[in-house]
Design an enzyme around this catalytic site. Sequence first.
Site, PDB file in Angstrom:
ATOM      1  CE  LYS A  71      55.957 138.979 -42.465  1.00 42.66           C
ATOM      2  NZ  LYS A  71      54.872 139.051 -41.901  1.00 42.66           N
ATOM      3  CB  CYS A  72      58.185 144.055 -49.758  1.00 43.35           C
ATOM      4  SG  CYS A  72      58.975 145.309 -51.007  1.00 43.35           S
ATOM      5  N   GLY A  73      59.005 146.680 -48.050  1.00 41.98           N
ATOM      6  CA  GLY A  73      58.569 148.107 -47.667  1.00 41.98           C
ATOM      7  C   GLY A  73      57.418 148.504 -48.786  1.00 41.98           C
ATOM      8  CG  LEU A  74      58.240 148.709 -52.566  1.00 44.08           C
ATOM      9  CD1 LEU A  74      58.470 147.958 -53.925  1.00 44.08           C
ATOM     10  CD2 LEU A  74      57.882 150.061 -52.772  1.00 44.08           C
ATOM     11  CB  THR A  75      53.876 144.718 -48.466  1.00 42.78           C
ATOM     12  OG1 THR A  75      54.992 143.850 -48.786  1.00 42.78           O
ATOM     13  CG2 THR A  75      52.643 143.893 -48.088  1.00 42.78           C
TER      14      THR A  75
END
Length: 193
Positions: A71-75
């Site tokens: 759920k990370c912005g980098l995923t």
Amino acid sequence: MSKKEIAFHGLMAAVVLVTALLTRCRLHKDLEDMRWHLTIYGVTVRDTFGNPVQLASYTGQVMLIVNIASKCGLTTSQYSGLRKLLEKYEDRGLRILNFPCNQFGSQMPETDGQEILDHMRKEGANIGHLFAKIDVKGARAEPLYKLLTRQQHDIEWNFVKFLVDRKGNIHKRYGAELEPAALTDDIELLLGR
């Protein structure tokens, strides 16, 4: 015995005691340093279903070790980049070892096993070997990550990457924001050896 002789023997006993304590401390430190100089091949981790996996099974391979989150912005960009690296270099000996971690903003809520596998399939994240969810920093950090960060910087966020050569030595650490494609030259270097 005279007072001088007693004082002298007391002083000598103190010197011997201090020397012994200093030697013990130095030996303890030397043993600890030796333990951390070992390669990662001595470490055992668990796969997403809890089965033990000895990292020695990756002997002779170049490993990219990554702490992942769903759920990370980098995923999205990291999954895509890792997939492309695997597609390009797997046949030459690159193995990507993914360790889910929920320590940063609770961004890996899925449980180990089928739930994480379902997430990876849904995202089309064929990014390599998947291991059990772990802590990568702090008192409860897994031994692998204690070894990886022993002489490197701390893990600041999701998707910190460690490149390990074919002999099990840590080649380099890459920050969370760095796109996987930026590792190409270093991967080529290690695969060419």
